[in-house]
Design a protein around this motif. Structure first.
Motif, mmCIF file in Angstrom:
data_model
loop_
_atom_site.group_PDB
_atom_site.id
_atom_site.type_symbol
_atom_site.label_atom_id
_atom_site.label_comp_id
_atom_site.label_asym_id
_atom_site.label_seq_id
_atom_site.Cartn_x
_atom_site.Cartn_y
_atom_site.Cartn_z
ATOM 1 N N SER A 60 18.130 91.201 35.698
ATOM 2 C CA SER A 60 17.186 92.303 35.516
ATOM 3 C C SER A 60 16.868 92.555 34.045
ATOM 4 O O SER A 60 16.004 93.367 33.735
ATOM 5 N N GLY A 235 6.642 87.602 40.813
ATOM 6 C CA GLY A 235 6.529 88.573 39.721
ATOM 7 C C GLY A 235 6.057 87.932 38.433
ATOM 8 O O GLY A 235 5.548 88.618 37.553
ATOM 9 N N ARG A 367 5.986 101.391 39.296
ATOM 10 C CA ARG A 367 5.572 100.010 39.066
ATOM 11 C C ARG A 367 6.703 99.084 38.606
ATOM 12 O O ARG A 367 6.789 97.952 39.039
ATOM 13 N N ASP A 368 7.570 99.542 37.737
ATOM 14 C CA ASP A 368 8.600 98.650 37.222
ATOM 15 C C ASP A 368 9.942 98.817 37.922
ATOM 16 O O ASP A 368 10.999 98.641 37.315
ATOM 17 N N SER A 369 9.897 99.126 39.187
ATOM 18 C CA SER A 369 11.142 99.224 39.948
ATOM 19 C C SER A 369 11.727 97.829 40.170
ATOM 20 O O SER A 369 11.019 96.826 40.118
ATOM 21 N N VAL A 370 13.034 97.817 40.420
ATOM 22 C CA VAL A 370 13.726 96.556 40.707
ATOM 23 C C VAL A 370 14.070 96.526 42.191
ATOM 24 O O VAL A 370 14.565 97.521 42.729
ATOM 25 N N PHE A 388 5.402 92.344 42.772
ATOM 26 C CA PHE A 388 6.253 92.500 41.591
ATOM 27 C C PHE A 388 5.463 92.192 40.324
ATOM 28 O O PHE A 388 4.601 91.309 40.323
ATOM 29 N N THR A 389 5.797 92.917 39.268
ATOM 30 C CA THR A 389 5.063 92.741 38.019
ATOM 31 C C THR A 389 5.840 91.907 37.005
ATOM 32 O O THR A 389 5.331 91.594 35.937
ATOM 33 N N HIS A 390 7.076 91.566 37.350
ATOM 34 C CA HIS A 390 7.877 90.706 36.466
ATOM 35 C C HIS A 390 8.991 90.110 37.321
ATOM 36 O O HIS A 390 9.500 90.787 38.229
ATOM 37 N N ASN A 393 12.099 91.989 38.134
ATOM 38 C CA ASN A 393 12.036 93.113 39.076
ATOM 39 C C ASN A 393 12.299 92.678 40.516
ATOM 40 O O ASN A 393 12.236 93.508 41.423
ATOM 41 N N ARG A 417 19.440 98.975 33.765
ATOM 42 C CA ARG A 417 18.129 99.626 33.600
ATOM 43 C C ARG A 417 18.140 101.018 34.226
ATOM 44 O O ARG A 417 17.506 101.259 35.258
ATOM 45 N N ASN A 420 14.924 102.812 35.419
ATOM 46 C CA ASN A 420 14.102 102.298 36.519
ATOM 47 C C ASN A 420 14.723 102.560 37.880
ATOM 48 O O ASN A 420 15.951 102.646 38.018
#
Lengths: 549, 80
Positions: A60, A235, A367-370, A388-390, A393, A417, A420
């Motif tokens: 993460s 992601g 948005r940036d949740s894991v 997913f944005t990354h 995540n 994190r 998040n």
């Protein structure tokens, strides 16, 4: 300074602020050195939990994950997390206590040949034989775990060396050097790209390891090349990218699989042609030439020959690719595929429809949740229906496919994190594999959210028994599961059970708005399967679909 | 196909265990092994047999931290 104090001191010097572990006899001097030290230790309730928490921490953040265990069973309990980190290229440092040097080889109490055991599940491993070597070994181990293709490194430290005086020796870390790109390979790639009529970018976990999402998106935005992702890469391609086709492979989307089967150029970016991706290898992307970008030369040509290979850090190799714009006709075809095979959520039944629940959860989470997964049907539904944005995540046990991964990985991610939201999505089979870690959540008041998709079955195995073993449901019935909400309540974690589709939205709101840990126990249809599915031995365009069943 | 490799590795038992494990696991049958220690290195001469292309082994061996050098000498297949 003792060896144990030196270890803690070196971890702190290298920026390690949090470690996970479980004490025992042969690692007691290290736990003594931890007492009051600046490195914060999180006690899990099983060494496997410590290993996976460290994996979750590393995945993460991209930082080194560190876990401790004692000798013998402590170390054997770590092995699954090491194997998992090895398969998914996760930077991990495992420290194990060992019986005193004089007792090694005598079948001493809690003695296991941990160095021997580590060979198949680590990038590298050591057993420290002299206290004066400890400083250098530890520094080299941290460097190795993080450099090149990352991976787990184990250092086994006998108890007498933990207690002995150990000098600090600064180790001059080798500058991380990458192989130089061969200009002939770059030129070949350029020709292939210029001639391609139907290119597809096949994106893998290497993008996260290289921290190369920006370079990837720049390449995709310039070329408008359709992109498919492995489970571990999800992601990496931003969900807004118009030509993102999502996951390919055994449970990949039909558009992704058909596009790959039809493409004439496959640009493999940090992926390894895993069997769950390719299906029948001989038939996989059979019309395509391959450009392979990877930092690990051993992956190039391992499963599928490459016409051009760019072997170096992806941050360098992706920008080296020439940017030809993908032709409009192919893009039209891809968009038609994407529309024709879009996921549907108009489930006719009254029961909870897992894909809808996950789509809504994905939409309502910050948005940036894991999201951490376990392994099975729920894992594939997460991959199909959440955005997913990354890649940091979406934590899913890819190569090893380890049930029990999700809950401890979520603990590691939440500690890494704290700002998040961290959600673990599990199944009623997987959650029981490391259920003891609910105690770690409670002990540390971690606001980890838990969603259990409960079909009272080992769903993925049951699905295969239904499809390929003539409905002989051997040992997959879990209808005697405990009441998961009651179980969580014992650990002081609130939650609710839902059984009907009309309860889903409110339950998700409750979970997303809760400030502490929370559990949704969602009872789903025990006959619901994951579609599409590429059956064993078939090509990826020979998918079984729900409609056809 | 049989191949002969010479491998220079750190002179530690674990280094030998590690690279032999890799050869076995990657599907290369060991038919001959000679090992000599010089200075800080073991020089290992090994012959392996496999249907797989030999680069699948050499690239894996080259990644091992203790391996300093891998040289390949492909042998002619014996006529039956």
């Amino acid at each position: 300074m003792t060896g144990a104090q030196l270890l803690i001191d070196l971890l702190a010097k290298h920026g390690v602020q949090e470690v996970f572990g479980y004490p025992g006899g042969a690692i007691m001097p290290i736990y003594d050195a931890l007492y009051g030290a600046p490195v914060k230790h999180y006690l899990t309730r099983h060494e496997q939990g410590a290993g996976f928490a460290a994996v979750g921490y590393a995945r993460s953040t991209g930082k080194l994950g560190v876990c401790f265990a004692t000798s013998g069973p402590g170390a054997t309990n770590l092995v699954t997390s090491l194997a998992d980190a090895m398969m998914d290229s996760v930077p991990l440092l495992a420290i194990t206590g060992q019986v005193p040097t004089a007792a090694i080889g005598s079948d001493a109490f809690q003695e296991v040949d941990v160095l021997g055991m580590s060979l198949s599940c680590t990038k590298h491993s050591y057993m420290v034989e002299r206290a004066e070597d400890l400083a250098e070994i530890l520094q080299e181990a941290m460097h190795l775990a993080l450099s090149g293709r990352p991976g787990p490194v184990l250092v086994d430290i006998p108890k007498d060396i933990q207690l002995a005086q150990a000098p600090f020796k600064p180790w001059l870390a080798r500058e991380e050097s990458f192989p130089e790109l061969l200009s002939c390979e770059v030129q070949t790639a350029e020709v292939l790209l210029s001639e391609a009529q139907r290119p597809v970018a096949y994106v893998g976990g290497g993008v996260q390891s290289a921290d190369a999402q920006a370079e990837l998106m720049q390449f995709l935005n310039k070329t408008q090349m359709p992109a498919v992702s492995t489970l571990k890469a999800l992601g990496s391609v931003l969900p807004e990218y118009e030509y993102d086709l999502g996951m390919l492979g055994m449970h990949g989307g039909q558009a992704a699989n058909i596009a790959v089967q039809e493409c004439d150029l496959l640009v493999c970016i940090g992926a390894r042609f895993d069997d769950r991706v390719t299906g029948n290898l001989a038939k996989f992307a059979a019309k395509a030439k391959v450009i392979h970008l990877d930092i690990d030369p051993a992956e190039v040509g391992k499963r599928k020959p490459a016409a051009a290979s760019l072997i170096t850090d992806l941050k360098t190799s992706i920008p080296a690719l020439a940017c030809f714009v993908t032709n409009a006709q192919w893009l039209n075809t891809v968009m038609e595929l994407k529309t024709a095979h879009a996921w549907r959520y108009d489930y006719p039944g009254e029961k909870v429809f897992a894909p809808y629940l996950l789509k809504e959860l994905s939409r309502k989470m910050p948005r940036d949740s894991v999201v951490c997964c376990d392994v099975g049907q729920h894992q594939m539904w997460v991959a199909q229906h959440m955005k997913f944005t990354h890649p940091s995540n979406h934590l899913s046990s890819g190569g090893a496919g380890t049930m029990g991964f999700g809950l401890p990985a979520a603990i590691g991610a939440q500690i890494a994190r704290p700002q998040n939201m961290v959600v673990t999505v599990s199944g009623d089979g997987s959650i029981m594999m490391n259920i003891q870690e609910l105690a770690t959540i409670r002990r540390n008041n971690l606001p980890v959210k838990i969603v259990i998709l409960d079909n009272q079955r080992l769903g993925m195995v049951r699905q295969w028994q239904q499809l390929f073993f003539e409905g002989r449901y051997s040992e997959t019935n879990l209808s005697d599961n405990p009441d998961f909400v009651q179980l969580a309540a014992v650990f002081g974690i609130p939650g609710q059970t839902i059984t009907h589709a009309n309860e889903v939205d409110d339950a998700i709101d409750e979970l997303v708005n809760s400030t502490g840990p929370y559990i949704i126990h969602a009872c789903i249809d025990d006959k619901e399967n994951v579609w599409p599915l590429v059956p064993p031995g078939a090509a990826n365009d020979e998918m079984m679909t729900e409609k056809a069943q | 196909m049989r191949h002969q490799l010479t491998v220079a590795i750190k002179n530690q038992s674990i280094a030998v265990e590690r690279f032999l494990r890799v050869a076995r696991h990657r599907g290369f049958h060991l038919t001959q092994l000679e090992l000599e220690g010089h200075d800080d290195l073991f020089h290992v001469k090994m012959t392996v047999d496999s249907d797989k292309p030999i680069y699948l082994l050499t690239t894996q061996l080259s990644k091992l931290v203790e391996v300093q050098q891998v040289d390949l000498h492909t042998l002619q297949q014996q006529a039956i």
